[in-house]
Design an enzyme around this catalytic site. Structure first.
Site, mmCIF file in Angstrom:
data_model
loop_
_atom_site.group_PDB
_atom_site.id
_atom_site.type_symbol
_atom_site.label_atom_id
_atom_site.label_comp_id
_atom_site.label_asym_id
_atom_site.label_seq_id
_atom_site.Cartn_x
_atom_site.Cartn_y
_atom_site.Cartn_z
ATOM 1 N N SER A 5 -1.140 2.246 2.709
ATOM 2 C CA SER A 5 -1.293 1.764 1.328
ATOM 3 C C SER A 5 -0.051 2.085 0.520
ATOM 4 C CB SER A 5 -2.451 2.478 0.628
ATOM 5 O OG SER A 5 -3.652 2.203 1.248
ATOM 6 N N HIS B 138 -2.549 -3.761 1.993
ATOM 7 C CA HIS B 138 -2.353 -3.807 3.448
ATOM 8 C C HIS B 138 -2.255 -5.287 3.802
ATOM 9 C CE1 HIS B 138 -3.748 0.332 4.835
ATOM 10 N NE2 HIS B 138 -3.739 0.378 3.533
ATOM 11 N N HIS C 279 -9.053 1.108 9.108
ATOM 12 C CA HIS C 279 -9.532 2.467 8.815
ATOM 13 C C HIS C 279 -10.939 2.676 9.364
ATOM 14 C CE1 HIS C 279 -6.578 1.521 5.689
ATOM 15 N NE2 HIS C 279 -6.321 2.808 5.647
ATOM 16 N N TYR D 274 -13.381 3.907 7.776
ATOM 17 C CA TYR D 274 -14.402 3.562 6.767
ATOM 18 C C TYR D 274 -14.775 2.089 6.768
ATOM 19 C CZ TYR D 274 -10.356 2.200 3.893
ATOM 20 O OH TYR D 274 -9.207 1.621 3.444
ATOM 21 N N GLU D 275 -13.998 1.242 7.472
ATOM 22 C CA GLU D 275 -14.355 -0.180 7.549
ATOM 23 C C GLU D 275 -15.582 -0.390 8.426
ATOM 24 O OE1 GLU D 275 -10.851 -2.673 8.330
ATOM 25 O OE2 GLU D 275 -9.659 -1.123 7.349
ATOM 26 N N ALA E 259 -0.828 6.912 2.227
ATOM 27 C CA ALA E 259 -0.981 7.399 0.859
ATOM 28 C C ALA E 259 -2.033 8.494 0.915
ATOM 29 C CB ALA E 259 -1.469 6.267 -0.029
ATOM 30 N N MET F 101 -7.389 8.973 4.365
ATOM 31 C CA MET F 101 -8.411 8.326 5.203
ATOM 32 C C MET F 101 -7.828 7.646 6.444
ATOM 33 S SD MET F 101 -10.649 6.692 2.101
ATOM 34 C CE MET F 101 -10.879 7.570 0.558
ATOM 35 N N SER F 102 -6.700 8.154 6.925
ATOM 36 C CA SER F 102 -6.072 7.464 8.067
ATOM 37 C C SER F 102 -5.302 8.443 8.940
ATOM 38 C CB SER F 102 -5.121 6.377 7.546
ATOM 39 O OG SER F 102 -4.017 6.973 6.898
ATOM 40 N N ASN G 51 -1.673 10.647 -5.748
ATOM 41 C CA ASN G 51 -2.532 11.172 -6.827
ATOM 42 C C ASN G 51 -2.852 12.626 -6.518
ATOM 43 O OD1 ASN G 51 -4.236 9.583 -4.658
ATOM 44 N ND2 ASN G 51 -5.546 11.228 -5.419
ATOM 45 N N HIS H 188 -7.921 3.182 -6.645
ATOM 46 C CA HIS H 188 -7.005 2.604 -5.659
ATOM 47 C C HIS H 188 -5.751 2.012 -6.324
ATOM 48 C CE1 HIS H 188 -5.845 1.081 -1.774
ATOM 49 N NE2 HIS H 188 -5.876 -0.171 -2.180
HETATM 50 N N1 HPA Z 1 -8.297 11.059 -1.075
HETATM 51 C C1 HPA Z 1 -8.416 10.376 0.075
HETATM 52 N N2 HPA Z 1 -7.613 9.382 0.410
HETATM 53 C C2 HPA Z 1 -6.624 9.066 -0.441
HETATM 54 C C3 HPA Z 1 -6.455 9.732 -1.657
HETATM 55 C C4 HPA Z 1 -7.341 10.787 -1.980
HETATM 56 O O1 HPA Z 1 -7.235 11.439 -3.040
HETATM 57 N N3 HPA Z 1 -5.373 9.155 -2.264
HETATM 58 C C5 HPA Z 1 -4.936 8.187 -1.443
HETATM 59 N N4 HPA Z 1 -5.682 8.114 -0.342
#
Ligand code: HPA
Length: 276
Positions: free
Chosen positions: A39, A71, A97, A99-100, A127, A214-215, A238, A250
């Site tokens: 991302s 993506h 991912h 989570y998909e 990210a 998440m990856s 973040n 996001h």
């Molecule tokens: N948590 C999980 N996945 C992420 C985050 C987060 O704060 N930021 C970007 N991907």
């Protein structure tokens, strides 16, 4: 058998088939290095110049169309010429991912395909949220190690693979010589798609984690198990949940990625020829 059935029944055969299709379409029998752009990282790859080849990933066996904004689902091949050294880079713009909910095989299919296409080094970018309060938004961090909180492995059976040097120390030293301001951290793999709660972030910090996303973790394991060296770079997009009290979204993740793209691109371009 359909291509999707092959992916789940015999993932390595599906990767082999996709690698052959890539060789045929690109006219390049051997790629040296692969990059998976997460991302917000997509525009960083512009630093590599004009791609010699681009197509939609789903044209190759076992690949699905992208499910996430930021993506693009493209595969590119780049010719990298540095000081007379010619390399071929295979670039995946985006990833699948956990989570998909498609299962683990599609998540690791890109890196398996890359290794079957000849890649000895796999660069995984992502990210992430910064758990370590010394990190700033927009800061790249080298992954030194990980903690898997999903407990989902891409490997099954009695394959007891050593992960002591999963994120290659040799490569991390080279990257730090390229940019001595780079810090290292421990990345936690969180399934998502929800972000973490503040209490979960506190737990992760207590466990020794610096970054959460998440990856990356399943891909790193799958690549390493096939003998490739792995570099993982997280971009802190973040502060993790509860660190500042701000809500997570996001859009800020994508915006932070875009803002850092030039720096990330220059880093990748400078470092790739030194890795092989
Ligand atoms: N948590 C999980 N996945 C992420 C985050 C987060 O704060 N930021 C970007 N991907």
């Amino acid at each position: 058998m359909t291509q999707t059935e092959l992916l789940f029944k015999d993932p390595l055969a599906a990767a082999e088939q996709a690698a052959q299709e890539i060789a045929t379409k690109t006219g390049v029998t051997h790629h040296d290095v692969a990059l998976v752009m997460g991302s917000g990282w997509i525009s960083a790859v512009d630093a590599l110049g004009v791609p010699a080849f681009e197509c939609n990933a789903e044209e190759f066996t076992g690949f699905f169309p992208p499910a996430v904004e930021g993506h693009s689902g493209k595969v590119r091949s780049y010719e990298i010429d540095s000081d007379g050294k010619k390399l071929r880079a295979l670039v995946f713009l985006g990833r699948t991912h956990l989570y998909e909910g498609k299962g683990i095989e599609p998540v690791v299919h890109s890196v398996r395909t890359a290794v079957k296409a000849g890649c000895k080094v796999i660069i995984l970018t992502n990210a992430c949220g910064g758990i370590n309060t010394s990190y700033s938004v927009g800061q790249p961090v080298l992954i030194r190690d990980h903690i898997s909180l999903t407990a989902v492995s891409p490997l099954s059976g009695a394959t007891f693979v050593d992960l002591t040097d999963l994120y290659s120390k040799r490569i991390r030293e080279i990257v730090k010589r390229e940019d001595s301001s780079l810090q290292e951290g421990v990345y936690v793999h969180w399934r998502g798609p929800t972000y973490e709660t503040p209490a979960e972030i506190l737990m992760m910090r207590t466990m020794g984690a610096d970054l959460v996303g998440m990856s990356t973790v399943p891909e790193a394991i799958a690549a390493h198990a096939l003998g490739a060296e792995v570099l993982g770079i997280s971009l802190v997009t973040n502060a993790a949940a509860g660190v500042t009290g701000e809500k997570l979204n996001h859009e800020e993740v994508i915006a932070a990625g875009k803002a850092a793209a030039d720096r990330m691109g220059a880093l990748l371009k400078g470092v790739i020829p030194k890795l092989l």
